[in-house]
Design a protein around this motif. Structure first.
Motif, short mmCIF file in Angstrom:
data_model
loop_
_atom_site.label_atom_id
_atom_site.label_comp_id
_atom_site.label_asym_id
_atom_site.label_seq_id
_atom_site.Cartn_x
_atom_site.Cartn_y
_atom_site.Cartn_z
N ILE A 126 0.85 -1.19 0.00
CA ILE A 126 0.00 0.00 0.00
C ILE A 126 0.89 1.24 0.00
O ILE A 126 1.85 1.33 0.75
CB ILE A 126 -0.94 0.00 1.22
N GLN A 127 0.57 2.18 -0.88
CA GLN A 127 1.30 3.45 -0.97
C GLN A 127 0.38 4.56 -0.47
O GLN A 127 -0.82 4.49 -0.63
CB GLN A 127 1.69 3.74 -2.42
N ARG A 128 0.97 5.56 0.09
CA ARG A 128 0.18 6.71 0.52
C ARG A 128 0.06 7.70 -0.63
O ARG A 128 1.00 7.89 -1.39
CB ARG A 128 0.83 7.40 1.71
N LEU A 129 -1.10 8.29 -0.74
CA LEU A 129 -1.35 9.28 -1.79
C LEU A 129 -2.06 10.46 -1.15
O LEU A 129 -3.06 10.28 -0.45
CB LEU A 129 -2.25 8.67 -2.88
N ALA A 156 -3.19 2.45 -14.00
CA ALA A 156 -3.23 2.59 -15.46
C ALA A 156 -2.75 3.97 -15.88
O ALA A 156 -1.99 4.12 -16.84
CB ALA A 156 -4.65 2.35 -15.97
N TYR A 157 -3.16 4.99 -15.14
CA TYR A 157 -2.71 6.35 -15.45
C TYR A 157 -1.19 6.46 -15.31
O TYR A 157 -0.51 6.98 -16.19
CB TYR A 157 -3.40 7.36 -14.53
N MET A 158 -0.65 5.94 -14.20
CA MET A 158 0.80 6.02 -13.99
C MET A 158 1.55 5.25 -15.07
O MET A 158 2.57 5.72 -15.58
CB MET A 158 1.16 5.48 -12.60
N ARG A 170 -10.30 2.41 -7.69
CA ARG A 170 -9.36 3.53 -7.65
C ARG A 170 -7.93 3.09 -7.94
O ARG A 170 -7.23 3.73 -8.71
CB ARG A 170 -9.43 4.23 -6.30
N SER A 171 -7.49 1.99 -7.35
CA SER A 171 -6.11 1.54 -7.56
C SER A 171 -5.85 1.20 -9.02
O SER A 171 -4.82 1.59 -9.58
CB SER A 171 -5.79 0.32 -6.69
#
Length: 87
Positions: A10-13, A38-40, A32-33
């Motif tokens: 898990i990464q913080r955003l 996909a965007y990244m 959301r993930s």
């Protein structure tokens, strides 16, 4: 013990709470993930068509309804005008 390949930590955003809530309403809480990944991936791929295409296909596969809804404004609604060029 190493983590399985199918799991990422898990990464913080940082995002404003209202934006995060509205994003969840659009893509679903569990979407959301996939959407952010996909965007990244598309951004990292930059101008490499294969990387961008792969990212788009994974995005669509992860949640077809959300992806196609998001892409709908960019789809051409009418066919281009027929060529009037004489042979």
């Amino acid at each position: 013990m190493p983590e399985p390949d199918t799991h990422t930590p898990i990464q913080r955003l940082r995002a404003p709470a209202e934006r995060w809530k509205r994003f969840g309403e659009v893509v679903g809480n569990r979407g959301r993930s996939a959407e952010l990944n996909a965007y990244m991936e598309a951004r990292i791929g930059g101008s490499e068509p294969q990387a961008l295409f792969g990212a788009l296909m994974r995005w669509i596969a992860a949640d077809p309804a959300a992806a196609l809804s998001a892409l709908a404004p960019y789809v051409q609604k009418e066919a281009p005008p027929a060529s009037t060029k004489e042979s």
